[in-house]
Design a protein around this motif. Sequence first.
Motif, PDB file in Angstrom:
ATOM      1  N   PHE A  41       0.702  -1.130  -0.200  1.00 45.08           N
ATOM      2  CA  PHE A  41      -0.071   0.126  -0.062  1.00 45.08           C
ATOM      3  C   PHE A  41       0.846   1.225  -0.061  1.00 45.08           C
ATOM      4  CE2 PHE A  41      -2.253   3.459   2.498  1.00 45.08           C
ATOM      5  CZ  PHE A  41      -3.424   3.381   1.517  1.00 45.08           C
ATOM      6  N   TRP A  42       1.844   1.059   0.724  1.00 43.81           N
ATOM      7  CA  TRP A  42       2.764   2.356   0.884  1.00 43.81           C
ATOM      8  C   TRP A  42       3.792   2.712  -0.182  1.00 43.81           C
ATOM      9  CZ3 TRP A  42       1.035   6.642   3.157  1.00 43.81           C
ATOM     10  CH2 TRP A  42       0.012   6.663   4.205  1.00 43.81           C
ATOM     11  N   ASP A  43       3.849   1.760  -1.197  1.00 44.33           N
ATOM     12  CA  ASP A  43       4.930   1.859  -2.046  1.00 44.33           C
ATOM     13  C   ASP A  43       4.954   2.881  -2.809  1.00 44.33           C
ATOM     14  OD1 ASP A  43       5.762  -0.716  -1.178  1.00 44.33           O
ATOM     15  OD2 ASP A  43       5.168  -1.893  -2.795  1.00 44.33           O
ATOM     16  N   ASP A  44       3.628   3.392  -3.095  1.00 44.23           N
ATOM     17  CA  ASP A  44       3.367   4.767  -3.703  1.00 44.23           C
ATOM     18  C   ASP A  44       2.772   5.633  -2.837  1.00 44.23           C
ATOM     19  OD1 ASP A  44       2.541   6.841  -5.288  1.00 44.23           O
ATOM     20  OD2 ASP A  44       2.389   5.556  -7.115  1.00 44.23           O
ATOM     21  N   PRO A  45       3.541   6.595  -1.994  1.00 42.65           N
ATOM     22  CA  PRO A  45       2.987   7.394  -0.898  1.00 42.65           C
ATOM     23  C   PRO A  45       1.852   8.305  -1.686  1.00 42.65           C
ATOM     24  CG  PRO A  45       5.195   7.181  -0.591  1.00 42.65           C
ATOM     25  CD  PRO A  45       4.866   6.690  -2.252  1.00 42.65           C
ATOM     26  N   LYS A  46       1.920   8.777  -2.643  1.00 44.56           N
ATOM     27  CA  LYS A  46       0.933   9.645  -3.433  1.00 44.56           C
ATOM     28  C   LYS A  46      -0.295   8.884  -3.551  1.00 44.56           C
ATOM     29  CE  LYS A  46       3.760  13.431  -5.461  1.00 44.56           C
ATOM     30  NZ  LYS A  46       3.936  14.201  -6.537  1.00 44.56           N
ATOM     31  N   LYS A  47      -0.189   7.799  -4.234  1.00 44.21           N
ATOM     32  CA  LYS A  47      -1.576   6.957  -4.293  1.00 44.21           C
ATOM     33  C   LYS A  47      -2.291   6.702  -2.953  1.00 44.21           C
ATOM     34  CE  LYS A  47      -0.840   5.087  -8.998  1.00 44.21           C
ATOM     35  NZ  LYS A  47      -0.600   3.865  -9.653  1.00 44.21           N
ATOM     36  N   ALA A  48      -1.337   6.437  -2.025  1.00 46.24           N
ATOM     37  CA  ALA A  48      -1.821   5.931  -0.644  1.00 46.24           C
ATOM     38  C   ALA A  48      -2.475   7.167  -0.019  1.00 46.24           C
ATOM     39  CB  ALA A  48      -0.453   5.528  -0.003  1.00 46.24           C
ATOM     40  N   GLU A  49      -2.148   8.332  -0.310  1.00 45.92           N
ATOM     41  CA  GLU A  49      -2.639   9.520   0.372  1.00 45.92           C
ATOM     42  C   GLU A  49      -3.889   9.742  -0.329  1.00 45.92           C
ATOM     43  OE1 GLU A  49      -3.765  12.333   2.719  1.00 45.92           O
ATOM     44  OE2 GLU A  49      -1.876  11.205   3.159  1.00 45.92           O
ATOM     45  N   ILE A  50      -4.083   9.491  -1.529  1.00 48.20           N
ATOM     46  CA  ILE A  50      -5.429   9.765  -2.267  1.00 48.20           C
ATOM     47  C   ILE A  50      -6.409   8.759  -1.689  1.00 48.20           C
ATOM     48  CG2 ILE A  50      -6.395   9.466  -4.469  1.00 48.20           C
ATOM     49  CD1 ILE A  50      -3.975  10.503  -5.850  1.00 48.20           C
ATOM     50  N   VAL A  51      -5.865   7.467  -1.525  1.00 50.51           N
ATOM     51  CA  VAL A  51      -7.011   6.655  -0.885  1.00 50.51           C
ATOM     52  C   VAL A  51      -7.533   7.063   0.668  1.00 50.51           C
ATOM     53  CG1 VAL A  51      -7.249   4.240  -0.041  1.00 50.51           C
ATOM     54  CG2 VAL A  51      -6.166   4.662  -2.059  1.00 50.51           C
ATOM     55  N   LEU A  52      -6.400   7.358   1.486  1.00 52.55           N
ATOM     56  CA  LEU A  52      -6.636   7.980   2.625  1.00 52.55           C
ATOM     57  C   LEU A  52      -7.789   9.226   2.763  1.00 52.55           C
ATOM     58  CD1 LEU A  52      -3.199   7.249   4.370  1.00 52.55           C
ATOM     59  CD2 LEU A  52      -5.283   5.948   4.575  1.00 52.55           C
ATOM     60  N   LYS A  53      -7.310  10.101   1.774  1.00 51.66           N
ATOM     61  CA  LYS A  53      -8.058  11.177   1.722  1.00 51.66           C
ATOM     62  C   LYS A  53      -9.695  10.859   1.310  1.00 51.66           C
ATOM     63  CE  LYS A  53      -8.998  15.334  -1.288  1.00 51.66           C
ATOM     64  NZ  LYS A  53      -8.706  15.960  -2.575  1.00 51.66           N
ATOM     65  N   GLU A  54      -9.695   9.873   0.332  1.00 56.46           N
ATOM     66  CA  GLU A  54     -11.039   9.307   0.244  1.00 56.46           C
ATOM     67  C   GLU A  54     -11.882   9.017   1.310  1.00 56.46           C
ATOM     68  OE1 GLU A  54     -13.249   6.945  -3.595  1.00 56.46           O
ATOM     69  OE2 GLU A  54     -11.125   6.951  -3.477  1.00 56.46           O
ATOM     70  N   ILE A  55     -11.096   8.158   2.027  1.00 48.41           N
ATOM     71  CA  ILE A  55     -11.750   7.585   3.243  1.00 48.41           C
ATOM     72  C   ILE A  55     -11.974   8.576   4.145  1.00 48.41           C
ATOM     73  CG2 ILE A  55     -11.170   6.258   5.261  1.00 48.41           C
ATOM     74  CD1 ILE A  55      -9.330   4.229   3.659  1.00 48.41           C
ATOM     75  N   ARG A  56     -11.212   9.589   4.460  1.00 46.21           N
ATOM     76  CA  ARG A  56     -11.639  10.755   5.273  1.00 46.21           C
ATOM     77  C   ARG A  56     -12.953  11.444   4.673  1.00 46.21           C
ATOM     78  NH1 ARG A  56      -5.850  11.524   5.396  1.00 46.21           N
ATOM     79  NH2 ARG A  56      -6.079  13.157   3.787  1.00 46.21           N
ATOM     80  N   GLY A  57     -13.089  11.808   3.629  1.00 45.36           N
ATOM     81  CA  GLY A  57     -14.108  12.487   2.926  1.00 45.36           C
ATOM     82  C   GLY A  57     -15.408  11.806   3.305  1.00 45.36           C
ATOM     83  N   LEU A  58     -15.246  10.164   2.807  1.00 42.37           N
ATOM     84  CA  LEU A  58     -16.816   9.382   3.054  1.00 42.37           C
ATOM     85  C   LEU A  58     -16.861   9.620   4.605  1.00 42.37           C
ATOM     86  CD1 LEU A  58     -15.619   6.519   0.783  1.00 42.37           C
ATOM     87  CD2 LEU A  58     -17.509   8.223   0.498  1.00 42.37           C
ATOM     88  N   LYS A  59     -16.008   9.362   5.549  1.00 45.43           N
ATOM     89  CA  LYS A  59     -16.096   9.238   6.842  1.00 45.43           C
ATOM     90  C   LYS A  59     -16.858  10.484   7.459  1.00 45.43           C
ATOM     91  CE  LYS A  59     -13.358   5.670   8.914  1.00 45.43           C
ATOM     92  NZ  LYS A  59     -14.323   5.356  10.186  1.00 45.43           N
ATOM     93  N   LEU A  60     -16.516  11.659   6.686  1.00 49.17           N
ATOM     94  CA  LEU A  60     -17.247  13.066   7.384  1.00 49.17           C
ATOM     95  C   LEU A  60     -18.675  12.783   7.080  1.00 49.17           C
ATOM     96  CD1 LEU A  60     -15.085  15.778   5.313  1.00 49.17           C
ATOM     97  CD2 LEU A  60     -15.304  15.311   7.640  1.00 49.17           C
ATOM     98  N   TRP A  61     -19.134  12.193   5.875  1.00 44.27           N
ATOM     99  CA  TRP A  61     -20.718  11.953   6.102  1.00 44.27           C
ATOM    100  C   TRP A  61     -21.230  10.724   6.798  1.00 44.27           C
ATOM    101  CZ3 TRP A  61     -22.370  16.095   3.740  1.00 44.27           C
ATOM    102  CH2 TRP A  61     -21.408  16.554   3.009  1.00 44.27           C
TER     103      TRP A  61
END
Length: 362
Positions: A41-61
């Motif tokens: 998962f963390w082999d590509d930090p930028k892609k990993a951060e995009i996934v984490l951002k998507e999770i945070r965005g969904l969790k807001l709702w």
Amino acid sequence: MTTDQHKNLNIRKEELRGYLNVEKKIREIEELQERTTTPDFWDDPKKAEIVLKEIRGLKLWTDGYDKVVATCEDVDTLQEFYEIDEATEEDVTEAYDGALKTLEELEYKRMLSNEEDQLSAVLEINPGAGGTESNDWAAMLMRMYIMWGEKNGYKVKEVNLQQGEVAGIKAVTLEFIGDFAYGYLKSENGVHRLVRISPFDSGGRRHTSFASVYVYPVADDTIVIDINPSDCTWDTFRSGGAGGQNVNKVETAVRVRHKPSGLVVECQQGRSQLANKETALKLLKSRLYQIEIDKKNAKRAIIEGSKMGIDFGSQIRNYVLHPYKLIKDVRTGHERTDYQNVLDGDINGYIKAFLLSATTSK
């Protein structure tokens, strides 16, 4: 709390569940969280951060909806206790008011459905023609937005400030850090008009002043905006205003010009030139991101055959302090006479009216 109010509260809660598509969001969160457990998962930090951002965005709702459910269940429980004389009417009313507020806040936030709405924001204020009078009006607006930000839990940072020669300001750039700052503040884009008896006119005459407000989202690390270094030219200059011994003595402030777009961004927020360069590049990236959003919105407006008037340079709100007291948004018709409260940052009514208008026009 009446029986009808109690029933309506639960109906709105279930309607909100449908609007937000809570079950789908929960499934998406579970799928994304499963991806975070893979060894690579963390082999590509930028892609990993995009996934984490998507999770945070969904969790807001989903977290917001969970809070609504919990407060509504508190009302149900207290109502049952009240019916067997183990809770007071005041207890039930207090729980109902709290649940209603939580529900309305999430309903309000639901109007911010665009990807960029969840981002932090940068707000620029520039006075129109009129010298000291317009500069003072720009400073009043700056104060209003800073107070709004502080009252609504945002961290407000002054990125760039140019003081007026006599009073007020020539320009200011403010950054509002926190979830949905852009979603709310985008309603403020445009020209703000003030009518008042000028404190700078010895004859006590009425003056009309204008100031423009421009808001754009802060592009974070998950948003890819490529800037070619050869497309930028840099200037350094001394920061203005009060500060430490470096301020006004060392050229720590920076100005970057982006040749392809013609954009110019200044920053004198930090105490070092390097820090200001990093901030200036972030703001330039954010401005370019806003241009892309505007292009997307323009295409959408052509397809839909209608467009919400949010063009920069359009007059959006009148602040009339003489001969009568009235602050009216010309786009929505929302108006108030308690002008001092508005100038002290109480503008959520105007923001909500704009978002409701924009939502119903889609």
